[in-house]
Scaffold this motif. Structure first.
Motif, PDB file in Angstrom:
ATOM      1  N   GLY A 165     -36.680  69.270 -11.941  1.00 52.06           N
ATOM      2  CA  GLY A 165     -37.546  70.123 -12.742  1.00 52.06           C
ATOM      3  C   GLY A 165     -38.557  69.322 -13.528  1.00 52.06           C
ATOM      4  O   GLY A 165     -38.700  68.107 -13.351  1.00 52.06           O
ATOM      5  N   PRO A 166     -39.264  69.973 -14.460  1.00 54.94           N
ATOM      6  CA  PRO A 166     -40.384  69.330 -15.148  1.00 54.94           C
ATOM      7  C   PRO A 166     -40.004  68.467 -16.341  1.00 54.94           C
ATOM      8  O   PRO A 166     -40.871  67.883 -16.970  1.00 54.94           O
ATOM      9  CB  PRO A 166     -41.227  70.532 -15.609  1.00 54.94           C
ATOM     10  CG  PRO A 166     -40.219  71.625 -15.814  1.00 54.94           C
ATOM     11  CD  PRO A 166     -39.174  71.420 -14.763  1.00 54.94           C
ATOM     12  N   SER A 167     -38.698  68.371 -16.711  1.00 54.08           N
ATOM     13  CA  SER A 167     -38.311  67.600 -17.890  1.00 54.08           C
ATOM     14  C   SER A 167     -36.936  66.990 -17.675  1.00 54.08           C
ATOM     15  O   SER A 167     -36.251  67.260 -16.679  1.00 54.08           O
ATOM     16  CB  SER A 167     -38.299  68.485 -19.139  1.00 54.08           C
ATOM     17  OG  SER A 167     -37.195  69.388 -19.101  1.00 54.08           O
ATOM     18  N   THR A 168     -36.498  66.185 -18.646  1.00 55.95           N
ATOM     19  CA  THR A 168     -35.187  65.535 -18.565  1.00 55.95           C
ATOM     20  C   THR A 168     -34.053  66.481 -18.947  1.00 55.95           C
ATOM     21  O   THR A 168     -32.895  66.059 -19.009  1.00 55.95           O
ATOM     22  CB  THR A 168     -35.147  64.297 -19.473  1.00 55.95           C
ATOM     23  OG1 THR A 168     -35.513  64.677 -20.807  1.00 55.95           O
ATOM     24  CG2 THR A 168     -36.115  63.234 -18.975  1.00 55.95           C
ATOM     25  N   ASN A 169     -34.364  67.739 -19.209  1.00 55.66           N
ATOM     26  CA  ASN A 169     -33.337  68.752 -19.450  1.00 55.66           C
ATOM     27  C   ASN A 169     -33.206  69.714 -18.274  1.00 55.66           C
ATOM     28  O   ASN A 169     -32.541  70.743 -18.392  1.00 55.66           O
ATOM     29  CB  ASN A 169     -33.654  69.546 -20.721  1.00 55.66           C
ATOM     30  CG  ASN A 169     -33.593  68.682 -21.968  1.00 55.66           C
ATOM     31  OD1 ASN A 169     -32.761  67.787 -22.059  1.00 55.66           O
ATOM     32  ND2 ASN A 169     -34.480  68.940 -22.920  1.00 55.66           N
ATOM     33  N   SER A 170     -33.841  69.398 -17.156  1.00 47.22           N
ATOM     34  CA  SER A 170     -33.926  70.345 -16.044  1.00 47.22           C
ATOM     35  C   SER A 170     -32.681  70.388 -15.169  1.00 47.22           C
ATOM     36  O   SER A 170     -32.533  71.289 -14.365  1.00 47.22           O
ATOM     37  CB  SER A 170     -35.142  70.008 -15.171  1.00 47.22           C
ATOM     38  OG  SER A 170     -36.329  70.027 -15.923  1.00 47.22           O
TER      39      SER A 170
END
Length: 606
Positions: free
Chosen positions: A216-221
């Motif tokens: 996904g687009p972030s390190t929380n994806s």
């Protein structure tokens, strides 16, 4: 009075015990054990291996040097897999205690490598475990850094294919590096990421140097994989974005990595597909479809041959509405955009050919609150067509003044009664010849726009004495009015505008007619309509008035209910009340003693 005297030591004893209880709760359990990796003052980094016991409450603080920031990385976490995040977790606070701002909470359910940065001089960790008897291990690595010492790495990649590598590759990667690459491709594609070479410090749990890949687009994806050592893995995203992180510690620097990525069109198409939006037409062509005609992507050409397609497992033309030879036509209350893709080979002679002459006629037609896509494929005398739906991309916002330069981003937006509000509806398109016309704008106390409603603009005419509609201004429809509230309703107002989109070159269209009190033509026949909604707009609280609105009373009640009950406050009140009783009793007794000293006495006889 003797009873009161006996209560005084008891009160002091209770106060002492209560204070000791709070101290124990704040400081945490002292049974926590940690293995520290070089924690001398003045060092810029440290590693901690925490071996945790059941039912612990540990608190750790990390103080950073002046003019430095702290980055803490939890590269390996082994907690109770069956425990809940409430009963077993790690909390990171930005400050000297657990009363500081919470940066994040970690538990066994987390699907990422937690990384936090502190903006204050101290960072605090609180680790709580449940009663389960299992092995628990947490590896923590933290270091101090400044903007000058950060390696220049990471970035944004938005092409359909590309490559990137660690800093200094194939030389040794830098120490204390934290690099983030964001890969974003066009909608409808997935990303295939291949590592050609990885040489990082070898560890079974990749605790020291590692690469983390997120879906996904972030390190929380959502973590796809965490790798290190000598490997060459491949990853594939489930959407059109991917995030890659490189994290290194202070020792054992090796080559790092080299990687490349390609895009894969995710949707299944047999021949061709067309997607229309407010600013472009996207044509997707299956490569195998071209092969049936003995063609390839090199044989594709738009009206403007300089506009070339993007290549992956499919061929995609991204055709702007105002370029690449696109023709716009406005008629019969509709606007259409047309372009032609030709497929021509190299004939054996200038007279004859034995190859089919194929044309793909691409046509986007703007319709009622949407766009309709039509594609004609001509194979000699054979015509195929495809139809899909889309929508205009419009938005509405409030602005500070009639210059319409600074939008107001607060939601809800609080205003005073009779305050002038400036509203703008924007059309997001690449076609410079389209204009926005405000046909109808109405207000409602709810977002569903049920009765009651109030007209600000109707059929292009102002229906409110304070409403002023601005002249046509390209892709923007603008008006202003003075704030009001609905009677017998909360102090919230929502706005909804129905707009028309016209071609500015045609003066016969509704947009150029302005206010029409009696409609010459029903706008339902116009295909390019859309709605925009904004809200809520709320009145500011009147602190000087005796009678507050229902919304204010409700808010105050909620704030009162949401205040936490503090047992220390209750105990302090009890001690204070007891002291008042003691003091009052002493005063009363003193007054009674004085009365006893001045009793009437019998006069002596002389």
């Amino acid at each position: 009075m003797e009873v009161v005297r006996s209560l005084l030591p008891l009160a002091l004893l209770i106060a002492t015990c209560f204070a000791e209880f709070n101290s124990t709760e704040d400081e945490g359990n002292s049974n926590c054990k940690a293995s520290l990796g070089g924690a001398n003052m003045g060092e810029t980094h440290n590693a901690m291996i925490l071996q945790l016991n059941p039912s612990e409450n540990c608190t750790w603080t990390i103080e950073r040097p002046e003019n430095k920031s702290t980055r803490i990385i939890f590269s390996h976490i082994q907690l109770d897999p069956d425990g809940s995040c409430e009963s077993e977790n790690i909390k990171v606070f930005d400050g000297t205690s657990t009363n500081g701002p919470l940066l994040g909470k970690i538990c066994s359910q987390n699907d990422y490598v937690p990384v936090f940065e502190s903006s204050s001089s101290t960072l605090t960790l609180q680790i709580i475990t449940d009663s389960a008897i299992i092995e628990r291990t947490v590896f923590i690595f933290y270091y101090f850094f400044s903007d000058i010492s950060i390696p220049n790495c990471g970035g944004y990649l938005d092409a359909l294919e590309g490559s990137f590598s660690s800093p200094n590759y194939p030389g040794s990667h830098p120490e204390l590096a934290y690099c983030v690459w964001h890969i974003q491709v066009d909608e409808g594609y997935k990303i295939k990421l291949s590592f050609k070479d990885i040489f990082l410090e070898i560890d079974d749990h990749c605790r020291f140097d590692f690469i983390a890949v997120y879906d996904g687009p972030s390190t929380n994806s959502g973590l796809i994989g965490q790798v290190c050592g000598l490997v060459t893995p491949t990853f594939e995203s489930s959407s059109d974005s991917l995030t890659v992180v490189l994290s290194t510690d202070y020792a054992n620097s090796y080559r790092g990595f080299s990687a490349s990525y390609t895009s894969i069109y995710a949707e299944d198409i047999n021949t061709t597909s067309l997607i229309c939006s407010s600013d472009k037409m996207r044509v997707i062509i299956n490569k195998s479809y071209l092969e049936t005609f003995n063609y390839n992507e090199n044989n594709l050409q738009l009206k403007d041959p300089t506009c070339r397609p993007k290549l992956s497992n499919v061929v995609e033309f991204s055709i702007p509405l105002d370029g690449c030879g696109t023709i716009k036509k406005a008629e019969d209350h509709s606007i259409t955009y047309t372009n032609i893709i030709t497929l021509t080979g190299s004939p054996a002679s200038e007279v004859i050919t034995r190859q089919k002459q194929l044309q793909i006629i691409v046509k986007c037609e703007m319709e009622h609150n949407s766009t309709v896509e039509i594609m004609y494929i001509t194979e000699d005398d054979v015509i195929q067509s495809q139809i899909a739906l889309g929508k205009y991309n419009t938005s509405m916002a409030l602005f500070e003044s009639n210059s319409f330069e600074k939008p107001l981003l607060e939601s809800p937006y609080f205003v005073d009664l009779n305050q002038t509000l400036f509203v703008q509806v924007s059309l997001h398109t690449s076609d410079p010849n389209l204009v926005v016309f405000l046909d109808t704008c109405e207000a409602s106390p709810t977002s569903v726009f049920a009765s009651p409603t109030y007209d600000l603009i109707r059929s292009g005419c102002s229906r409110d004495e304070t409403c002023k509609v601005y002249p046509l201004s390209g892709h923007y429809g603008r008006f202003q009015f003075n704030a009001f509230k609905f009677l017998r309703s909360l102090s919230s107002v929502y706005l909804q505008c129905k707009v028309l989109v016209c071609d500015s070159s045609d003066h016969q269209y509704r947009c150029n007619q302005g206010c029409v009190s009696r409609r010459k033509r029903d706008i339902s026949s116009y295909k390019w309509k859309t709605d925009s909604i904004i809200g809520p707009i709320r009145l500011k609280r009147d602190r000087s008035a005796n009678g507050n609105s229902g919304f204010q009373q409700q808010t105050h009640a909620e704030e009162t209910q949401n205040q936490p009950f503090n047992s220390l406050h209750l105990f302090s009140f009890m001690v204070l009340a007891l002291n008042v009783v003691i003091v009052a009793t002493i005063i009363v007794r003193h007054f009674v003693n004085q009365q006893t000293d001045y009793k009437y006495q019998k006069l002596q006889d002389y």
